[in-house]
Scaffold this motif. Structure first.
Motif, PDB file in Angstrom:
ATOM      1  N   ASP A  13      -3.321   9.998   8.378  1.00 44.36           N
ATOM      2  CA  ASP A  13      -2.051   9.959   7.648  1.00 44.36           C
ATOM      3  C   ASP A  13      -2.187   9.171   6.342  1.00 44.36           C
ATOM      4  O   ASP A  13      -1.668   9.579   5.303  1.00 44.36           O
ATOM      5  N   ARG A  14      -2.889   8.033   6.393  1.00 45.47           N
ATOM      6  CA  ARG A  14      -3.080   7.212   5.193  1.00 45.47           C
ATOM      7  C   ARG A  14      -3.867   7.988   4.141  1.00 45.47           C
ATOM      8  O   ARG A  14      -3.512   8.000   2.956  1.00 45.47           O
ATOM      9  N   ASN A  15      -4.922   8.682   4.554  1.00 46.41           N
ATOM     10  CA  ASN A  15      -5.721   9.455   3.605  1.00 46.41           C
ATOM     11  C   ASN A  15      -4.950  10.644   3.049  1.00 46.41           C
ATOM     12  O   ASN A  15      -5.120  11.007   1.890  1.00 46.41           O
ATOM     13  N   LYS A  16      -4.070  11.243   3.852  1.00 47.61           N
ATOM     14  CA  LYS A  16      -3.208  12.321   3.348  1.00 47.61           C
ATOM     15  C   LYS A  16      -2.287  11.799   2.250  1.00 47.61           C
ATOM     16  O   LYS A  16      -2.099  12.452   1.226  1.00 47.61           O
ATOM     17  N   ARG A  17      -1.711  10.606   2.484  1.00 46.94           N
ATOM     18  CA  ARG A  17      -0.816  10.013   1.471  1.00 46.94           C
ATOM     19  C   ARG A  17      -1.583   9.703   0.180  1.00 46.94           C
ATOM     20  O   ARG A  17      -1.060   9.934  -0.923  1.00 46.94           O
ATOM     21  N   LEU A  18      -2.802   9.192   0.311  1.00 44.51           N
ATOM     22  CA  LEU A  18      -3.615   8.910  -0.873  1.00 44.51           C
ATOM     23  C   LEU A  18      -3.921  10.193  -1.647  1.00 44.51           C
ATOM     24  O   LEU A  18      -3.875  10.208  -2.882  1.00 44.51           O
TER      25      LEU A  18
ATOM     26  N   ILE B 229      -8.624  10.432 -11.985  1.00 52.38           N
ATOM     27  CA  ILE B 229      -7.835  11.123 -10.961  1.00 52.38           C
ATOM     28  C   ILE B 229      -8.701  12.058 -10.125  1.00 52.38           C
ATOM     29  O   ILE B 229      -8.562  12.121  -8.901  1.00 52.38           O
ATOM     30  N   GLU B 230      -9.595  12.792 -10.763  1.00 50.51           N
ATOM     31  CA  GLU B 230     -10.460  13.697 -10.014  1.00 50.51           C
ATOM     32  C   GLU B 230     -11.324  12.928  -9.017  1.00 50.51           C
ATOM     33  O   GLU B 230     -11.549  13.379  -7.895  1.00 50.51           O
ATOM     34  N   GLN B 231     -11.783  11.741  -9.408  1.00 49.87           N
ATOM     35  CA  GLN B 231     -12.571  10.900  -8.506  1.00 49.87           C
ATOM     36  C   GLN B 231     -11.715  10.434  -7.326  1.00 49.87           C
ATOM     37  O   GLN B 231     -12.168  10.435  -6.184  1.00 49.87           O
ATOM     38  N   ARG B 232     -10.464  10.051  -7.591  1.00 48.76           N
ATOM     39  CA  ARG B 232      -9.559   9.633  -6.509  1.00 48.76           C
ATOM     40  C   ARG B 232      -9.297  10.784  -5.545  1.00 48.76           C
ATOM     41  O   ARG B 232      -9.263  10.586  -4.336  1.00 48.76           O
ATOM     42  N   ILE B 233      -9.103  11.984  -6.080  1.00 51.94           N
ATOM     43  CA  ILE B 233      -8.868  13.151  -5.227  1.00 51.94           C
ATOM     44  C   ILE B 233     -10.089  13.428  -4.363  1.00 51.94           C
ATOM     45  O   ILE B 233      -9.971  13.640  -3.150  1.00 51.94           O
ATOM     46  N   GLN B 234     -11.260  13.399  -4.968  1.00 53.73           N
ATOM     47  CA  GLN B 234     -12.493  13.663  -4.218  1.00 53.73           C
ATOM     48  C   GLN B 234     -12.707  12.612  -3.126  1.00 53.73           C
ATOM     49  O   GLN B 234     -13.048  12.954  -1.988  1.00 53.73           O
ATOM     50  N   THR B 235     -12.464  11.359  -3.439  1.00 55.66           N
ATOM     51  CA  THR B 235     -12.616  10.282  -2.461  1.00 55.66           C
ATOM     52  C   THR B 235     -11.640  10.460  -1.298  1.00 55.66           C
ATOM     53  O   THR B 235     -12.017  10.327  -0.132  1.00 55.66           O
ATOM     54  N   ALA B 236     -10.389  10.773  -1.622  1.00 59.10           N
ATOM     55  CA  ALA B 236      -9.376  10.967  -0.579  1.00 59.10           C
ATOM     56  C   ALA B 236      -9.695  12.176   0.289  1.00 59.10           C
ATOM     57  O   ALA B 236      -9.546  12.132   1.512  1.00 59.10           O
TER      58      ALA B 236
ATOM     59  N   THR C 264     -12.667  13.460   0.899  1.00 60.65           N
ATOM     60  CA  THR C 264     -13.832  13.115   1.719  1.00 60.65           C
ATOM     61  C   THR C 264     -13.420  12.229   2.893  1.00 60.65           C
ATOM     62  O   THR C 264     -13.810  12.467   4.037  1.00 60.65           O
ATOM     63  N   ALA C 265     -12.613  11.208   2.606  1.00 63.03           N
ATOM     64  CA  ALA C 265     -12.159  10.295   3.664  1.00 63.03           C
ATOM     65  C   ALA C 265     -11.308  11.039   4.688  1.00 63.03           C
ATOM     66  O   ALA C 265     -11.431  10.796   5.894  1.00 63.03           O
ATOM     67  N   LEU C 266     -10.472  11.942   4.231  1.00 63.36           N
ATOM     68  CA  LEU C 266      -9.628  12.724   5.136  1.00 63.36           C
ATOM     69  C   LEU C 266     -10.483  13.614   6.034  1.00 63.36           C
ATOM     70  O   LEU C 266     -10.263  13.681   7.251  1.00 63.36           O
ATOM     71  N   ALA C 267     -11.462  14.271   5.453  1.00 60.52           N
ATOM     72  CA  ALA C 267     -12.351  15.140   6.236  1.00 60.52           C
ATOM     73  C   ALA C 267     -13.122  14.322   7.275  1.00 60.52           C
ATOM     74  O   ALA C 267     -13.267  14.752   8.430  1.00 60.52           O
ATOM     75  N   GLN C 268     -13.593  13.148   6.879  1.00 60.51           N
ATOM     76  CA  GLN C 268     -14.334  12.297   7.817  1.00 60.51           C
ATOM     77  C   GLN C 268     -13.424  11.805   8.943  1.00 60.51           C
ATOM     78  O   GLN C 268     -13.841  11.759  10.102  1.00 60.51           O
ATOM     79  N   ALA C 269     -12.197  11.448   8.613  1.00 61.85           N
ATOM     80  CA  ALA C 269     -11.260  10.974   9.638  1.00 61.85           C
ATOM     81  C   ALA C 269     -10.920  12.096  10.615  1.00 61.85           C
ATOM     82  O   ALA C 269     -10.842  11.867  11.827  1.00 61.85           O
ATOM     83  N   ARG C 270     -10.730  13.286  10.101  1.00 61.27           N
ATOM     84  CA  ARG C 270     -10.439  14.427  10.979  1.00 61.27           C
ATOM     85  C   ARG C 270     -11.635  14.733  11.878  1.00 61.27           C
ATOM     86  O   ARG C 270     -11.476  15.042  13.061  1.00 61.27           O
TER      87      ARG C 270
END
Length: 148
Positions: free
Chosen positions: A56-61, A14-21, A23-29
């Motif tokens: 939006d997709r990364n926020k949901r993840l 779960i911690e890995q999923r949170i970190q990945t999401a 990171t992806a959210l920050a990059q998308a922004r």
């Protein structure tokens, strides 16, 4: 193989999923903020919309991963009981299941354990059962041999 080890493996998942999401959210922004309006107006609007959908997709993840963390923390250190519930380690004739979060196959103590959610179809079937009972899932009969 103990439940504490399985809990830690799920927590790492779960911690890995949170970190990945995150990171992806920050990059998308960042990509959205860096985008400058081009002379091709419709192309720009399409690009912005695609970036917003990515955000939006990364926020949901991220929200999903954070919700899973809450579920895991809730079942994390439950005491062993005779009846299967969240946090149970269930040994069956068809495999070993840790009722926690949907994290897939985990390797613990040289054995494969399936981390499943209590809300999953097989998880719902197991809840409330005890050692010695059986249930059928996808046409396959499972006999519960131990509950920890």
């Amino acid at each position: 193989m103990d439940k504490e080890n399985l809990y830690q493996l799920c927590l790492n998942f779960i911690e890995q999923r949170i970190q990945t999401a995150e990171t992806a959210l920050a990059q998308a922004r960042e990509a959205s903020n860096d985008d400058t309006k081009s002379s091709a107006g419709d192309k720009y609007e399409t690009s912005r919309e695609m970036m917003q959908q990515d955000i939006d997709r990364n926020k949901r993840l991220l929200i999903d991963a954070q919700d899973n963390l809450k579920v895991l923390e809730a079942v994390g250190h439950t005491a062993a009981a005779d009846t299967i519930s969240g946090g149970s380690l269930v040994h069956t004739t068809e495999g070993i299941f840790y009722i926690s979060i949907s994290a897939g196959q985990l390797q613990a103590g040289g054995k494969t354990v399936f981390a499943i959610s209590a809300a999953s179809p097989i998880g719902k079937l197991m809840l409330g059962h005890k050692k010695g009972e059986d249930f059928t899932f996808n046409g396959k009969k499972y006999k519960i041999t131990a509950v920890e």
